[in-house]
Every structure is written in structure tokens, then in C-alpha cells.
Design an enzyme around this catalytic site. Structure first.
Site, PDB file in Angstrom:
ATOM      1  N   TYR A  97      58.696  37.104  41.714  1.00  0.00           N
ATOM      2  CA  TYR A  97      57.571  37.797  41.094  1.00  0.00           C
ATOM      3  C   TYR A  97      57.682  39.313  41.293  1.00  0.00           C
ATOM      4  O   TYR A  97      58.180  40.023  40.434  1.00  0.00           O
ATOM      5  CB  TYR A  97      56.233  37.240  41.600  1.00  0.00           C
TER       6      TYR A  97
ATOM      7  N   TYR B  37      49.112  41.289  40.136  1.00  0.00           N
ATOM      8  CA  TYR B  37      49.258  40.383  41.280  1.00  0.00           C
ATOM      9  C   TYR B  37      50.435  40.885  42.103  1.00  0.00           C
ATOM     10  O   TYR B  37      51.474  41.241  41.555  1.00  0.00           O
ATOM     11  CB  TYR B  37      49.505  38.946  40.802  1.00  0.00           C
TER      12      TYR B  37
ATOM     13  N   VAL C 224      44.734  29.629  39.292  1.00  0.00           N
ATOM     14  CA  VAL C 224      45.268  28.800  38.209  1.00  0.00           C
ATOM     15  C   VAL C 224      44.836  29.410  36.883  1.00  0.00           C
ATOM     16  O   VAL C 224      43.645  29.513  36.602  1.00  0.00           O
ATOM     17  CB  VAL C 224      44.725  27.356  38.296  1.00  0.00           C
TER      18      VAL C 224
ATOM     19  N   GLY D 205      41.675  41.426  26.092  1.00  0.00           N
ATOM     20  CA  GLY D 205      42.158  40.173  26.688  1.00  0.00           C
ATOM     21  C   GLY D 205      41.004  39.467  27.373  1.00  0.00           C
ATOM     22  O   GLY D 205      41.027  39.193  28.567  1.00  0.00           O
ATOM     23  N   SER D 206      39.945  39.157  26.576  1.00  0.00           N
ATOM     24  CA  SER D 206      38.648  38.771  27.164  1.00  0.00           C
ATOM     25  C   SER D 206      38.336  37.281  27.108  1.00  0.00           C
ATOM     26  O   SER D 206      37.223  36.883  27.415  1.00  0.00           O
ATOM     27  CB  SER D 206      37.530  39.519  26.417  1.00  0.00           C
ATOM     28  N   SER D 207      39.296  36.445  26.712  1.00  0.00           N
ATOM     29  CA  SER D 207      38.920  35.067  26.367  1.00  0.00           C
ATOM     30  C   SER D 207      39.182  34.014  27.435  1.00  0.00           C
ATOM     31  O   SER D 207      38.622  32.920  27.374  1.00  0.00           O
ATOM     32  CB  SER D 207      39.608  34.658  25.062  1.00  0.00           C
TER      33      SER D 207
ATOM     34  N   LYS E 129      54.942  45.123  36.437  1.00  0.00           N
ATOM     35  CA  LYS E 129      53.762  45.455  37.235  1.00  0.00           C
ATOM     36  C   LYS E 129      53.942  46.811  37.930  1.00  0.00           C
ATOM     37  O   LYS E 129      52.980  47.568  38.108  1.00  0.00           O
ATOM     38  CB  LYS E 129      53.488  44.355  38.261  1.00  0.00           C
TER      39      LYS E 129
ATOM     40  N   LEU F 107      45.643  41.697  29.456  1.00  0.00           N
ATOM     41  CA  LEU F 107      46.464  40.940  28.496  1.00  0.00           C
ATOM     42  C   LEU F 107      47.564  40.175  29.218  1.00  0.00           C
ATOM     43  O   LEU F 107      48.233  40.719  30.090  1.00  0.00           O
ATOM     44  CB  LEU F 107      47.138  41.884  27.496  1.00  0.00           C
ATOM     45  N   ALA F 108      47.753  38.923  28.833  1.00  0.00           N
ATOM     46  CA  ALA F 108      48.924  38.158  29.287  1.00  0.00           C
ATOM     47  C   ALA F 108      49.550  37.588  28.024  1.00  0.00           C
ATOM     48  O   ALA F 108      48.935  36.771  27.343  1.00  0.00           O
ATOM     49  CB  ALA F 108      48.504  37.040  30.229  1.00  0.00           C
TER      50      ALA F 108
END
Length: 398
Positions: free
Chosen positions: A235, A225, A274, A48-50, A244, A139-140
Site C-alpha cells: 500500500y 490511508y 470495509v 465522490g459522495s455516494s 497518496k 473519489l475512488a
């Protein structure tokens, strides 16, 4: 072509390659100005590196520690007539700057949840790197196809046990509105845990261990988070929070598996920023606009790169890591200072359509949101013609 921002809801449907490159360069400059990360990693896999925190983790490893990096992401290239995704341009820029420094940097484009991408990653590590000493899991994703059963799970952002009403900010219309979220069903909670919980992280580490591509002393971390009570109902105490909390459970098993190598596994808690993921959470734009206002006034405002750079230096590779009672690494302590949270809470109910720009830093929020897609980045001439068809050399396409 000349590319301008076109925003629909919480996504910008256009992206700017030169802006994305400038954004990546700013992050690299920040890390390099801090000097080397002492005893930092040397061969790093970022899943998930981008964009966002994953991109910041890759930048910090490469430019703070001189690390060779392998990145995994799922992005779309541009064509002559249409821009690609921001993550594509970010990764192209990262590789360009890493190669200029003489660093190894390669990327795999595909579904990180799949067995195929895990196999390609392991093959690439064996061929190019031998073993890796840090695995960052960032990763999201809105959905996941389970690699063993083929079942497709979708994540949901809902409270658990009761419906919740709260104030939100319609970023398109720039108005404060009351939002009601219905409670998640048991199935929706289970599906969210399947997408965003720790199972895939565990599958990655198991696969890497089995293939013997983790170095002695290897570390792994996944990002989370926690937030404070303003965001807790939707959340931490909601469906996403359940996922989480699953990370907090799974990390214990992963830590045990790495113990024979002298390795370690930690969940790292980062502050609210953000990102494309956070802007989709209904109360986050208002919370972030207030948080930015308060933290900028106090001189403690940070974005992804400041957070992750600090995490590497203080905790992942620091002599005295900031650990909480659950064993998590904490980089979110400035956000959670009582004077920050009490001020945000105080302003929360005072914000109206009329005083939105006065009481909050919505202007700063909007600017950072556009930065994600390569717009409003300092030093970029947006009247210049740009080619949206940017190549990533030696990309491994799954």
C-alpha cells in the site's frame, strides 16, 4: 422483486434499496445522537459522495451541521428488472432524509474527472448555494480520462521495486492463501498517480476559485490511508502509496491558493474500513478481519461514519486538530495504537483455514461487506417485495 445478495469476487452484483436506505438512516441517527458539530460547515460540496467515506462526509455535514450539500458521483439507477448500484440507492435515501429535515440536497451524476461535471457543479453552486465553505474530495476510481488530453489512465495495485509475497484471504472460498504481486513498472506507477493522486483535486479547487464559488475561510480535505507496516509493502510503499504521496505534495499548493481567502487544505488520514475499494486490495480482507477482532475486543472498533464524524468534531472543526508532522489531519490513531498493531501482527501468521472464524472476525467483515450493498442490515425484511426503480428527484445528469 425479491432481491438476494450475489457475490462475485470482491463485488456484490446485486443491491437492496431498502437495505441501503436503512444503512443511511443508521448513519444519520449516529450523527444526530452526537449533537451539533460546533462551528461546522454550512454549504458543502462532496466529490465522490455516494458510498463509504464520501457518503459519511455528506451525512455528517447535513445532519451534524445542518449544511446544504451538493454531491457528485457516478452511479447507475435501477430498472424494473435490475437493481441499480448501492451508491444510487444511498444517495436517493440521503436526499429523502435531508429534504424531510428541510435541508437543500442535490446531486450530479457523471464523471467527476471531466470538465463538464466541474462546469455543471459550478453552475449549480452559483444558482443554488452562492458559495461553498467545505469541499470534500473522496473519489475512488479504477481509471481516469484526462480532461485536457483525453488520455485514459488505469490504476494498479502493485509494490514498487520488488515483487512481494504475503498472506491473503480468498473471501469466496474462505481459505488463506499466499499471494505474490509483481512489481509495478514505472508507467504503471505514473498512471496510478494520474488516477488517484492530487491532480484532479487541484483542478477542482482551481476551477472553484476561478469561478469565485469558494467562501471566505473555505476548507478542503481529501481522504487517505497510511496503515502500518503489515500493509506498507503493497500500500504505502506501492503504486497506490505513490498516488497518496502525490496528495501530500499537491495539498501544499492548494493550501497556498486558499490562503488569500483565509482558507485551508488538509489531507485527512482515516482508518482501514470495509469499502468497495478496500475489498479489492488482496491483503485487506485478512487484515480487516484481524483488525476488527482486536479493536472490537478493545472497544475501539469504528466504521466510516464514526471516523468521519470524529474527524469533523475533533479536527476539521475542532479547537485542537490532531495534526501529524506532515500537517495531515489524523483520525486513524486508534487503529495505529501499538497494542492493536502488535496483536494483529501476532495473529497474522497464526491464522489457518481451520481457525479463521476463531482468530479473526471474518464473520464481522462479511457482514459489513454485505451491508455496503444493502444486505444483512438490521430491521430490513428481505422477504418483502421491493421496487428497484428508485428515483433521485432533481438529479443533474451529466
Amino acid at each position: 422483486m425479491i432481491i438476494k445478495p450475489r457475490v462475485r469476487g470482491f463485488i456484490c452484483v446485486t443491491t437492496h434499496p431498502a437495505g441501503c436506505e436503512a444503512n443511511v438512516k443508521q448513519q444519520i441517527d449516529y450523527v444526530e445522537a452526537k449533537g451539533p458539530v460546533v462551528n461546522g460547515p454550512k454549504k458543502v460540496l462532496v466529490i465522490g459522495s455516494s458510498t463509504g467515506y464520501g457518503l459519511a462526509a455528506r451525512i455528517t455535514a447535513a445532519f451534524g451541521s445542518g449544511a446544504d450539500t451538493l454531491g457528485v458521483f457516478f452511479e447507475r439507477p435501477g430498472s424494473e428488472s435490475k437493481p441499480g448500484t448501492a451508491g444510487w440507492y444511498n444517495s436517493a435515501a440521503f436526499e429523502k432524509f435531508a429534504h424531510e429535515k428541510g435541508l437543500y440536497a442535490r446531486s450530479i451524476n457523471g464523471d467527476a474527472f471531466s470538465d463538464e461535471v466541474k462546469r455543471l457543479t459550478i453552475e449549480t453552486i452559483k444558482r443554488d448555494l452562492g458559495k461553498v465553505d467545505l469541499v470534500v474530495y473522496s473519489l475512488a476510481a479504477p481509471r481516469r480520462t484526462h480532461p485536457k488530453t483525453g488520455e485514459v489512465f488505469s490504476s494498479t495495485l502493485k509494490p514498487i521495486g520488488k515483487s512481494v509475497s504475503f498472506r491473503g484471504l480468498d473471501t469466496d472460498k474462505e481459505v488463506i492463501k499466499d499471494v505474490v504481486l509483481e512489481a509495478a513498472s514505472d508507467q504503471e506507477v505514473a498512471d496510478t498517480v494520474a488516477v488517484m493522486g492530487g491532480e484532479d483535486w487541484q483542478m477542482w479547487i482551481d476551477a472553484l476559485l476561478e469561478a469565485d464559488v469558494l467562501a471566505d475561510g473555505a476548507k478542503t480535505t481529501a481522504f487517505t490511508y497510511l496503515g502500518e507496516k503489515i500493509t506498507h509493502d503493497i500500500y504505502w510503499n506501492g503504486s497506490i502509496g505513490a498516488a497518496k504521496k502525490d496528495l501530500d505534495q499537491k495539498v501544499l499548493g492548494i493550501r497556498d491558493r486558499l490562503a488569500p481567502l483565509g482558507g485551508d487544505a488538509r489531507v485527512s488520514v482515516l482508518k482501514a474500513v470495509v469499502t468497495q475499494a478496500s475489498s479489492a486490495i488482496p491483503m485487506m480482507p485478512l487484515y480487516l478481519s484481524l483488525l476488527f477482532k482486536v479493536m472490537k475486543e478493545q472497544g475501539t472498533h469504528e466504521g466510516c461514519i464514526e471516523q468521519v464524524d470524529g474527524l469533523y468534531r475533533e479536527s476539521l472543526y475542532g479547537a485542537e486538530p490532531r495534526l501529524d508532522e506532515e500537517g495531515r489531519l489524523r483520525a486513524d490513531y486508534k487503529e495505529l495504537q501499538p497494542e492493536v498493531q502488535s496483536r494483529v501482527e501476532e495473529l497474522w501468521d497464526k491464522v489457518t483455514n481451520e481457525n479463521l472464524y476463531e482468530l479473526t472476525d471474518f464473520a464481522g467483515y462479511k457482514s459489513e461487506f454485505l451491508n455496503l450493498f444493502g444486505f444483512e442490515v438490521a430491521g430490513v425484511d428481505y422477504e418483502q417485495d421491493v421496487d428497484p426503480d428508485v428515483q433521485i428527484a432533481n438529479l443533474i445528469q451529466a
